[in-house]
Design a protein around this motif. Structure first.
Motif, PDB file in Angstrom:
ATOM      1  N   ILE A 238      58.538  56.375  65.039  1.00 44.74           N
ATOM      2  CA  ILE A 238      58.066  55.056  65.481  1.00 44.74           C
ATOM      3  C   ILE A 238      56.585  54.880  65.151  1.00 44.74           C
ATOM      4  CG2 ILE A 238      57.362  53.813  67.568  1.00 44.74           C
ATOM      5  CD1 ILE A 238      60.096  53.085  66.960  1.00 44.74           C
ATOM      6  N   ARG A 239      55.801  55.926  65.323  1.00 45.95           N
ATOM      7  CA  ARG A 239      54.363  55.828  65.072  1.00 45.95           C
ATOM      8  C   ARG A 239      54.058  55.581  63.590  1.00 45.95           C
ATOM      9  NH1 ARG A 239      51.143  57.066  69.249  1.00 45.95           N
ATOM     10  NH2 ARG A 239      52.129  58.004  71.085  1.00 45.95           N
ATOM     11  N   ASN A 240      54.996  55.900  62.749  1.00 46.24           N
ATOM     12  CA  ASN A 240      54.795  55.697  61.319  1.00 46.24           C
ATOM     13  C   ASN A 240      55.480  54.445  60.797  1.00 46.24           C
ATOM     14  OD1 ASN A 240      53.278  58.099  60.882  1.00 46.24           O
ATOM     15  ND2 ASN A 240      55.173  59.293  60.969  1.00 46.24           N
ATOM     16  N   THR A 241      56.093  53.686  61.696  1.00 46.28           N
ATOM     17  CA  THR A 241      56.766  52.473  61.266  1.00 46.28           C
ATOM     18  C   THR A 241      55.897  51.259  61.558  1.00 46.28           C
ATOM     19  OG1 THR A 241      58.917  51.356  61.283  1.00 46.28           O
ATOM     20  CG2 THR A 241      57.966  51.909  63.423  1.00 46.28           C
ATOM     21  N   GLU A 242      56.397  50.105  61.261  1.00 44.40           N
ATOM     22  CA  GLU A 242      55.635  48.868  61.426  1.00 44.40           C
ATOM     23  C   GLU A 242      55.237  48.650  62.874  1.00 44.40           C
ATOM     24  OE1 GLU A 242      56.054  44.169  60.117  1.00 44.40           O
ATOM     25  OE2 GLU A 242      57.675  45.590  59.770  1.00 44.40           O
ATOM     26  N   GLY A 243      53.930  48.515  63.140  1.00 50.20           N
ATOM     27  CA  GLY A 243      53.430  48.287  64.488  1.00 50.20           C
ATOM     28  C   GLY A 243      53.232  49.541  65.294  1.00 50.20           C
ATOM     29  N   GLY A 244      53.612  50.696  64.748  1.00 57.10           N
ATOM     30  CA  GLY A 244      53.538  51.941  65.503  1.00 57.10           C
ATOM     31  C   GLY A 244      52.133  52.366  65.872  1.00 57.10           C
ATOM     32  N   ALA A 245      51.152  51.905  65.112  1.00 57.19           N
ATOM     33  CA  ALA A 245      49.769  52.281  65.382  1.00 57.19           C
ATOM     34  C   ALA A 245      49.269  51.723  66.714  1.00 57.19           C
ATOM     35  CB  ALA A 245      48.865  51.812  64.248  1.00 57.19           C
ATOM     36  N   THR A 246      49.976  50.733  67.276  1.00 60.45           N
ATOM     37  CA  THR A 246      49.541  50.130  68.536  1.00 60.45           C
ATOM     38  C   THR A 246      49.949  50.953  69.755  1.00 60.45           C
ATOM     39  OG1 THR A 246      51.570  48.805  68.714  1.00 60.45           O
ATOM     40  CG2 THR A 246      49.711  47.823  67.549  1.00 60.45           C
ATOM     41  N   LEU A 247      50.797  51.962  69.554  1.00 58.92           N
ATOM     42  CA  LEU A 247      51.184  52.794  70.689  1.00 58.92           C
ATOM     43  C   LEU A 247      49.984  53.582  71.196  1.00 58.92           C
ATOM     44  CD1 LEU A 247      54.635  54.280  69.563  1.00 58.92           C
ATOM     45  CD2 LEU A 247      54.208  52.362  71.093  1.00 58.92           C
ATOM     46  N   ALA A 248      49.979  53.837  72.496  1.00 64.50           N
ATOM     47  CA  ALA A 248      48.885  54.591  73.087  1.00 64.50           C
ATOM     48  C   ALA A 248      48.816  55.987  72.480  1.00 64.50           C
ATOM     49  CB  ALA A 248      49.084  54.689  74.603  1.00 64.50           C
ATOM     50  N   PRO A 249      47.611  56.516  72.261  1.00 65.78           N
ATOM     51  CA  PRO A 249      47.480  57.873  71.712  1.00 65.78           C
ATOM     52  C   PRO A 249      48.216  58.869  72.595  1.00 65.78           C
ATOM     53  CG  PRO A 249      45.368  56.748  71.742  1.00 65.78           C
ATOM     54  CD  PRO A 249      46.310  55.892  72.524  1.00 65.78           C
ATOM     55  N   ASP A 250      48.878  59.805  71.980  1.00 65.35           N
ATOM     56  CA  ASP A 250      49.667  60.756  72.757  1.00 65.35           C
ATOM     57  C   ASP A 250      49.835  62.033  71.956  1.00 65.35           C
ATOM     58  OD1 ASP A 250      51.079  61.725  74.875  1.00 65.35           O
ATOM     59  OD2 ASP A 250      52.456  60.057  74.987  1.00 65.35           O
ATOM     60  N   THR A 251      50.311  63.068  72.638  1.00 64.59           N
ATOM     61  CA  THR A 251      50.578  64.339  71.986  1.00 64.59           C
ATOM     62  C   THR A 251      51.974  64.801  72.365  1.00 64.59           C
ATOM     63  OG1 THR A 251      49.736  65.664  73.830  1.00 64.59           O
ATOM     64  CG2 THR A 251      48.134  64.957  72.158  1.00 64.59           C
ATOM     65  N   GLU A 252      52.474  65.767  71.626  1.00 60.06           N
ATOM     66  CA  GLU A 252      53.793  66.298  71.935  1.00 60.06           C
ATOM     67  C   GLU A 252      53.792  66.986  73.292  1.00 60.06           C
ATOM     68  OE1 GLU A 252      57.019  69.404  69.988  1.00 60.06           O
ATOM     69  OE2 GLU A 252      55.684  68.266  68.684  1.00 60.06           O
ATOM     70  N   ASP A 253      52.653  67.620  73.644  1.00 56.81           N
ATOM     71  CA  ASP A 253      52.559  68.281  74.953  1.00 56.81           C
ATOM     72  C   ASP A 253      52.697  67.267  76.082  1.00 56.81           C
ATOM     73  OD1 ASP A 253      52.250  70.750  73.805  1.00 56.81           O
ATOM     74  OD2 ASP A 253      50.053  70.730  73.895  1.00 56.81           O
ATOM     75  N   THR A 254      52.074  66.102  75.926  1.00 54.89           N
ATOM     76  CA  THR A 254      52.190  65.055  76.937  1.00 54.89           C
ATOM     77  C   THR A 254      53.622  64.556  77.017  1.00 54.89           C
ATOM     78  OG1 THR A 254      49.921  64.362  76.467  1.00 54.89           O
ATOM     79  CG2 THR A 254      51.301  62.824  77.689  1.00 54.89           C
ATOM     80  N   HIS A 255      54.259  64.433  75.896  1.00 52.49           N
ATOM     81  CA  HIS A 255      55.655  64.002  75.854  1.00 52.49           C
ATOM     82  C   HIS A 255      56.522  64.982  76.649  1.00 52.49           C
ATOM     83  CE1 HIS A 255      58.433  61.408  73.233  1.00 52.49           C
ATOM     84  NE2 HIS A 255      59.191  61.962  74.153  1.00 52.49           N
ATOM     85  N   HIS A 256      56.306  66.273  76.438  1.00 52.96           N
ATOM     86  CA  HIS A 256      57.051  67.304  77.162  1.00 52.96           C
ATOM     87  C   HIS A 256      56.774  67.214  78.657  1.00 52.96           C
ATOM     88  CE1 HIS A 256      58.578  70.200  73.935  1.00 52.96           C
ATOM     89  NE2 HIS A 256      58.049  69.187  73.280  1.00 52.96           N
ATOM     90  N   SER A 257      55.515  67.029  79.006  1.00 54.53           N
ATOM     91  CA  SER A 257      55.131  66.951  80.414  1.00 54.53           C
ATOM     92  C   SER A 257      55.767  65.750  81.100  1.00 54.53           C
ATOM     93  CB  SER A 257      53.607  66.875  80.531  1.00 54.53           C
ATOM     94  OG  SER A 257      53.203  66.720  81.876  1.00 54.53           O
ATOM     95  N   ASP A 258      55.730  64.598  80.433  1.00 54.89           N
ATOM     96  CA  ASP A 258      56.332  63.387  80.997  1.00 54.89           C
ATOM     97  C   ASP A 258      57.847  63.548  81.128  1.00 54.89           C
ATOM     98  OD1 ASP A 258      53.867  62.227  81.118  1.00 54.89           O
ATOM     99  OD2 ASP A 258      54.117  60.990  79.327  1.00 54.89           O
ATOM    100  N   PHE A 259      58.452  64.222  80.167  1.00 58.86           N
ATOM    101  CA  PHE A 259      59.894  64.468  80.225  1.00 58.86           C
ATOM    102  C   PHE A 259      60.245  65.329  81.434  1.00 58.86           C
ATOM    103  CE2 PHE A 259      63.504  67.259  79.195  1.00 58.86           C
ATOM    104  CZ  PHE A 259      64.495  66.314  78.952  1.00 58.86           C
ATOM    105  N   ASN A 260      59.492  66.393  81.638  1.00 58.00           N
ATOM    106  CA  ASN A 260      59.759  67.280  82.787  1.00 58.00           C
ATOM    107  C   ASN A 260      59.584  66.550  84.109  1.00 58.00           C
ATOM    108  OD1 ASN A 260      60.297  69.506  81.135  1.00 58.00           O
ATOM    109  ND2 ASN A 260      58.153  70.129  81.069  1.00 58.00           N
ATOM    110  N   ASP A 261      58.569  65.696  84.192  1.00 54.96           N
ATOM    111  CA  ASP A 261      58.361  64.912  85.416  1.00 54.96           C
ATOM    112  C   ASP A 261      59.524  63.955  85.634  1.00 54.96           C
ATOM    113  OD1 ASP A 261      55.951  66.150  85.845  1.00 54.96           O
ATOM    114  OD2 ASP A 261      54.746  64.532  84.984  1.00 54.96           O
ATOM    115  N   TYR A 262      60.022  63.362  84.580  1.00 55.31           N
ATOM    116  CA  TYR A 262      61.120  62.411  84.684  1.00 55.31           C
ATOM    117  C   TYR A 262      62.403  63.101  85.136  1.00 55.31           C
ATOM    118  CZ  TYR A 262      64.282  58.611  83.376  1.00 55.31           C
ATOM    119  OH  TYR A 262      65.237  57.607  83.399  1.00 55.31           O
ATOM    120  N   VAL A 263      62.685  64.251  84.565  1.00 56.77           N
ATOM    121  CA  VAL A 263      63.894  64.983  84.918  1.00 56.77           C
ATOM    122  C   VAL A 263      63.863  65.441  86.366  1.00 56.77           C
ATOM    123  CG1 VAL A 263      65.224  67.085  84.458  1.00 56.77           C
ATOM    124  CG2 VAL A 263      64.367  65.712  82.557  1.00 56.77           C
ATOM    125  N   GLU A 264      62.707  65.879  86.814  1.00 50.51           N
ATOM    126  CA  GLU A 264      62.578  66.335  88.204  1.00 50.51           C
ATOM    127  C   GLU A 264      62.729  65.189  89.174  1.00 50.51           C
ATOM    128  OE1 GLU A 264      58.893  68.384  88.508  1.00 50.51           O
ATOM    129  OE2 GLU A 264      59.492  70.029  87.180  1.00 50.51           O
TER     130      GLU A 264
END
Length: 251
Positions: free
Chosen positions: A225-251
């Motif tokens: 998504i970040r490499n597709t049209e408009g993807g540059a507008t997404l908030a800066p993020d990292t894979e570690d943050t993605h993992h952290s948010d996923f774990n919080d969501y699952v819990e």
């Protein structure tokens, strides 16, 4: 219309691991008047009775053709059946619109998971000439709360009572003559605490391999998504943050 107006298509983005659960809730929560919600599974006039399946069963057959479903033959997917798994649904929509309209329209990506209020973010970032309205929305939010803003959560209808009803019916605990609606209503009166957001019973959750697969897909889709049209507008993020948010969501 395209010749007289400047058309802008705004496509929202939500991380896959949240989106897939929300989609499951959306397509399985049918009207109470239909057979799925009002008749016992063996009394539905169809080859594969529609049920309200656990997410794990529903997810396993998500991309299987109807005649090749092994786990959830009676599952309901609606429009999801037309979505290919090679892209996140948001990217799939963007590609479809661009293929159909060419360069005659503009496409913007709206990140629904960014910090702040969903409605005010949408107005402030996407509605033209709405500076005054945007300012008022932001001021109103600040005046109502001083707490830390959280990402929007998508609350949904509770179907635990119906799941308990069908499970009890399959186990032979329901007397003949009682309807599905009657039993479900009795459960609601007997166990009112299930209506709370935090509930007591244990849920059938995806196993560790399934959770890992969902997370890997979510990370993969977001990178694309970040490499597709408009993807540059997404908030800066990292894979570690993605993992952290996923774990919080699952819990």
């Amino acid at each position: 219309v395209k010749e007289e107006w400047e058309i802008v298509l705004i496509v929202s983005y939500r991380r896959y691991f949240e989106w897939i659960v929300s989609s499951y809730n959306q397509v399985t929560k049918v009207k109470k008047s239909v057979d799925t919600f009002s008749k016992w599974p063996n009394l539905q006039e169809t080859q594969y009775p529609r049920e309200l399946p656990p997410f794990t069963d529903w997810y396993k057959d998500l991309h299987s053709p109807p005649n090749m479903r092994k786990v959830c033959k009676g599952c309901f997917y609606q429009w999801l059946e037309s979505w290919g798994s090679q892209y996140h649904p948001t990217e799939w929509v963007i590609r479809s619109f661009r293929e159909y309209y060419g360069n005659s329209v503009s496409i913007k990506l709206f990140d629904t998971q960014q910090e702040g209020d969903l409605f005010s973010n949408f107005v402030c970032q996407n509605v033209p000439n709405a500076e005054f309205f945007c300012q008022k929305l932001v001021q109103d939010i600040k005046s109502k709360t001083n707490t830390t803003k959280k990402k929007a959560q998508n609350l949904s209808q509770n179907l635990d009572y119906d799941a308990l009803t069908v499970a009890a019916y399959r186990a032979g605990f329901i007397k003949k003559g009682l309807t599905r609606n009657e039993v479900r209503t009795a459960f609601e009166k007997k166990f009112p605490y299930l209506k709370k957001i935090v509930v007591n019973p244990k849920y059938v959750c995806p196993n560790s391999d399934e959770l890992r697969e969902i997370l890997q897909l979510s990370v993969k889709y977001e990178e694309s998504i970040r490499n597709t049209e408009g993807g540059a507008t997404l908030a800066p993020d990292t894979e570690d943050t993605h993992h952290s948010d996923f774990n919080d969501y699952v819990e």
